[in-house]
Scaffold this active site. Structure first.
Site, PDB file in Angstrom:
ATOM      1  CG  ASP A  89       4.180  -1.818  11.543  1.00  0.00           C
ATOM      2  OD1 ASP A  89       4.160  -1.129  10.504  1.00  0.00           O
ATOM      3  OD2 ASP A  89       3.338  -1.697  12.453  1.00  0.00           O
ATOM      4  CG  ASP A 128       7.229   0.972  12.438  1.00  0.00           C
ATOM      5  OD1 ASP A 128       7.011   1.935  13.178  1.00  0.00           O
ATOM      6  OD2 ASP A 128       6.560   0.708  11.407  1.00  0.00           O
ATOM      7  CD  GLU A 227       0.468   5.501   6.152  1.00  0.00           C
ATOM      8  OE1 GLU A 227       1.219   5.207   7.112  1.00  0.00           O
ATOM      9  OE2 GLU A 227      -0.041   4.658   5.383  1.00  0.00           O
TER      10      GLU A 227
END
Ligand code: KIV
Length: 337
Positions: A89, A128, A227
């Protein structure tokens, strides 16, 4: 080469000569500049499946993940041999010029997933889930995921989540759709995280990353994207798991790495902010600017297009056409008197 006193390009000859001689046309020649590559740039790999990704993990071979948001970026990622292509995204910021990823809709994701999946023949394909398309209920998430597979043609979905989404992950995997859980810094939750902040920098934060990882693994996630977590923490988490971790800004101890293609190919204007974890491996912006400026120069000076970039008409047909135009002009002159 000259034919009938006119210069003829090698491209024109390659595509027309076989037909004139009754031979099959050269299959490499395509008229559209958007055709998928053939010959040296075609991707000859076998399709990367979930089993292939698991086998890379077992062999300790790092898994490469790269985003693609459209047909050309899908083609190049696949041609370069990337293991898994993610229609992230990040689309919102990279391709649609949005401030952040929160405005991306499922309809936008589907259009871009389809364009990428038309290009990617070998790499594993991940779509995503955009914000708002899976958090309301398990039913909503399952419906969205089925849409992503049926209409976006992806092989698996990625969702930003933690332990709280374990029941949803379980339900989706029970429906036969592989899930990648995205933990650590989850950009869709930037406002509750206080911005794009590194996660797991305190004992409590690191424990949360580990708990999330274990919970989503138990729920059935086959891969976990981590992440912006300190490298040491991500490495310890990775060792505690029996599924691969894909790091983005989380160091070398993960089972593989992901980056956003536009970032790592340098496809952005100088001065744009990029996160610390982005290494730029190419200068697509520089190459494009130089090429476009040269195109502009050649158009302005009429250096482009020359005979190599045009189509031919025989002298005979041209002479007839000129007569035709002259005749029409004379005829018009008579009537306007
Ligand atoms: O949307 C995206 O591109 C991502 C990155 C973390 C790879 O989720």
């Amino acid at each position: 080469m000259m034919i009938l006193g006119r210069p003829v390009s090698s491209r024109f000859l390659a595509s027309h000569a076989p037909r004139c001689l009754g031979l099959p046309a050269n299959p490499i020649i395509r008229w559209s500049s958007y055709s998928a590559p053939q010959g040296p740039h075609a991707d000859p790999r076998k399709k990367v499946t979930i089993s292939k990704l698991q086998s890379l993990y077992r062999k300790n071979e790092p898994i490469t993940v790269l985003t693609a948001h459209d047909f050309p970026s899908g083609l190049v990622a696949d041609a370069a041999g990337i293991d898994a292509v993610l229609v992230g995204d990040s689309l919102g910021m990279v391709a649609l010029g949005m401030e952040d990823t929160n405005s991306v809709t499922i309809e936008e994701m589907l259009v871009h997933c389809r364009s990428v999946t038309r290009a990617v023949k070998s790499a594993f394909l991940i779509g995503d889930l955009p914000m708002g398309s899976y958090e309301v209920s398990t039913e909503q998430a399952v419906r969205t995921v089925i849409k992503m597979v049926k209409e976006g043609h992806v092989n698996a979905v990625k969702m930003e989540c933690g332990a709280e989404m374990a029941p949803t992950i379980k339900r989706i995997t029970e429906a036969g759709i592989p899930v990648i859980a995205h933990i650590g810094l989850t950009p869709q939750r930037q406002h509750s995280l206080g911005g794009f902040r590194v996660q797991g920098k305190t004992v409590a934060g690191a424990v949360k990353v580990l708990q999330d990882a274990l919970a989503v693994q138990e729920a059935g996630a086959f891969m976990i994207l981590v992440e912006a977590v300190p490298a040491e923490v991500a490495a310890i988490v990775t060792k505690r798991l029996r599924v691969p971790t894909i790091g983005i800004g989380s160091g070398n101890g993960c089972s593989g790495q992901a980056l956003v293609q536009a970032d790592m190919t340098g496809n952005f204007p100088p001065g744009r902010f990029v996160p610390k974890f982005v290494k730029t491996f190419a200068d697509v912006w520089g190459g494009s600017i130089r090429g476009i400026e040269e195109y502009k120069r050649q158009v302005k000076t009429k250096a482009f297009p020359d005979a190599d970039y045009g189509y031919e008409i025989s002298e005979e047909e041209l002479a007839k056409f000129k007569d035709c135009v002259d005749g029409a002009v004379k005829e018009q002159g008579k009537h306007s008197k």
